[in-house]
Design an enzyme around this catalytic site. Structure first.
Site, short mmCIF file in Angstrom:
data_model
loop_
_atom_site.label_atom_id
_atom_site.label_comp_id
_atom_site.label_asym_id
_atom_site.label_seq_id
_atom_site.Cartn_x
_atom_site.Cartn_y
_atom_site.Cartn_z
N ARG A 17 0.82 -1.22 0.00
CA ARG A 17 0.00 0.00 0.00
C ARG A 17 0.85 1.27 0.00
O ARG A 17 0.34 2.36 -0.26
CB ARG A 17 -0.94 -0.01 1.21
CG ARG A 17 -2.17 -0.88 1.00
CD ARG A 17 -3.12 -0.78 2.17
NE ARG A 17 -2.68 -1.60 3.29
CZ ARG A 17 -3.24 -1.59 4.50
NH1 ARG A 17 -4.23 -0.77 4.75
NH2 ARG A 17 -2.79 -2.37 5.46
N THR A 80 1.38 -12.90 11.23
CA THR A 80 2.21 -12.43 12.34
C THR A 80 2.70 -13.57 13.24
O THR A 80 3.82 -13.55 13.74
CB THR A 80 1.44 -11.40 13.18
OG1 THR A 80 0.14 -11.93 13.49
CG2 THR A 80 1.29 -10.10 12.42
N ASN A 229 0.85 2.28 7.09
CA ASN A 229 0.65 1.35 5.98
C ASN A 229 0.60 2.03 4.61
O ASN A 229 0.62 1.34 3.59
CB ASN A 229 -0.65 0.57 6.18
CG ASN A 229 -0.56 -0.39 7.36
OD1 ASN A 229 0.40 -1.15 7.46
ND2 ASN A 229 -1.54 -0.34 8.25
N ASN A 378 40.79 38.21 2.19
CA ASN A 378 39.62 38.86 1.60
C ASN A 378 39.49 38.43 0.15
O ASN A 378 40.40 38.64 -0.66
CB ASN A 378 39.74 40.39 1.67
CG ASN A 378 38.45 41.06 1.21
OD1 ASN A 378 37.54 41.29 2.00
ND2 ASN A 378 38.36 41.37 -0.07
#
Length: 456
Positions: A17, A80, A229, A378
């Protein structure tokens, strides 16, 4: 019960996604990959071991977390519970407590994780679920409680009834387990569900049926538990993290004029009484001293900056900048530059792979590349160190107290000696001795009445 504590970080998913070639857990939030935020917080709560489950982009994730975690590979993403099972060889025979945390929850803090562990230990539970109350719980697993308030079950959104979908208490995907009970229960998890996956929350039901104690600990901060997600959620996490970082700096004595329009990565250090103006972007490893003024609209990446330095409307990258330095507006400090104290780099000056000694100045419209500039030099307007012949880069050396006149070209390799002067408009191809005046320009010729002839 053993006091050993472990963590399993779930970081194997591709994250379709996100619609990105970059693996989900590597998407950055305030300059750090999501999964690294998670691991960094875990490192601060005294764990015996952190195990990260990798799959898609395994080698890239491992390289990002090298030295912070052990790794196990989940070849197929089957849920999972299946992911946690991959840590079995490392953890199943250990006693103690195991945290399971998703690698896409970058806003979780060590304080919440510690509170979860404390609650789990106090309750002497076999599993404790971190829950939160969501304004819109769509997509989250719902926490179903008994009439007495005890945890009954967790049901995934796809498997929930209409009544269960009205529940606002959600499973954040973070758990605390008795380690031995976890791996014993994992062997009993089935994939008899709509997705055909092995869900970790099923371990809760298995332990309940075995008569074990299961509890839930609700955090008061839903934002902290946000799972990222897609790109929209990523932007929300970024905004929350950015506000958290800005608050930390302001409480430590930094003035951030407009926090919502200031972008500070997580690894940035800022000293007291420094003022950060809107539109400023501080990226990577930035260290800023005290009483500086940064911005508006400045971008600083991987730089160390001293005290009392002002950088306005400018870009600085991979460089060191001293104290009492003035940069900008509209200056560009490119990588590998070293700017000493009391230096001025003015408007439309570009510095690349160059060092400036104390008190030197390039006030406007110059390019100083591959150069060593001494002290109290300079550099006049329009000066260019001509460092590239189309194939190789060459170095210019400008020694202490030299003066480079306006619109000078210094053709490298070349050295301008101590105290030497280069006349305005000169092209210098040979070294200039100390205290010499070098003039490298065509002699002026005036042709009387010539312009008049052209006009006629």
């Amino acid at each position: 019960m053993s006091n050993n504590r472990y963590a399993v970080v779930l970081a194997a998913g591709q994250g379709t996604r996100m619609k990105s070639k970059l693996y989900k857990v590597l998407h950055p939030v305030c300059g750090k990959p999501m999964v690294e935020h998670v691991v960094d917080q875990l490192q601060q709560i005294g764990l015996s071991e952190i195990v990260t489950v990798v799959g898609h982009g395994a080698e890239v994730v491992k390289a990002q977390l090298q030295g912070k975690s052990e790794f196990v590979l989940q070849n197929e993403q089957l849920g999972t519970a299946h992911a946690v099972m991959q840590a079995s060889d490392l953890l199943k025979n250990e006693s103690g407590t195991t945290l399971v945390v998703c690698g896409d929850t970058p806003l979780l803090t060590k304080e919440t994780l510690q509170s979860l562990l404390d609650h789990h230990g106090k309750q002497e539970a076999k599993v404790t679920v971190l829950t939160a109350s969501a304004f819109d719980p769509t997509g989250y697993g719902r926490v179903v409680r008994t009439t007495s308030g005890d945890l009954q079950k967790i049901v995934e959104h796809k498997d929930a009834t209409e009544q269960e979908r009205e529940i606002c208490e959600i499973n954040t995907g973070t758990y605390c387990f008795d380690n031995e009970a976890l791996f014993q229960a994992l062997e009993q998890v089935s994939n008899d569900n709509v997705q055909g996956e092995y869900y970790l929350p099923d371990v809760i039901e298995i332990l309940q049926q075995a008569g074990e104690k299961v509890t839930a600990f609700m955090t008061q901060n839903f934002d902290e538990t946000m799972g990222v997600n897609d790109r929209y959620a990523l932007s929300q996490a970024e905004a929350i993290m950015r506000a958290r970082i800005a608050k930390k700096h302001m409480l430590q004595g930094v003035t951030i004029v407009d926090p919502e329009n200031t972008y500070i990565d997580s690894n940035v250090f800022i000293g007291q009484d420094t003022i950060i103006y809107p539109g400023t972007v501080l990226k990577g490893n930035v260290e800023i001293g005290e009483e500086c003024t940064i911005g508006p609209n400045s971008e600083i990446s991987n730089c160390k900056i001293g005290n009392h330095t002002d950088i306005r409307h400018s870009v600085a990258t991979d460089s060191e900048i001293g104290s009492d330095v003035a940069i900008g507006p509209f200056a560009h400090i490119r990588p590998s530059s070293s700017i000493s104290d009391d230096v001025k780099i003015g408007n439309f000056v570009e510095v690349k792979k160059a060092s400036f000694g104390k008190g030197s100045k390039a006030s406007h419209l110059s390019y100083i590349g591959d150069s060593s500039v001494g002290q109290s030099v300079n550099i006049g307007c329009g000066t260019i160190t001509v460092n590239y012949d189309g194939k190789n880069k060459y170095k210019t050396v400008i020694e202490d107290n030299a003066f480079i006149g306006c619109n000078s070209n210094l053709i490298a390799p070349v050295t301008i000696g101590t105290g030497a002067y280069v006349a305005a408009g000169s092209t210098i191809t040979d070294d200039v001795p100390a205290d010499a005046l070098s003039i490298g320009r065509a002699r002026q010729v005036n042709k009387e009445e010539y312009a008049k002839k052209i006009k006629e």
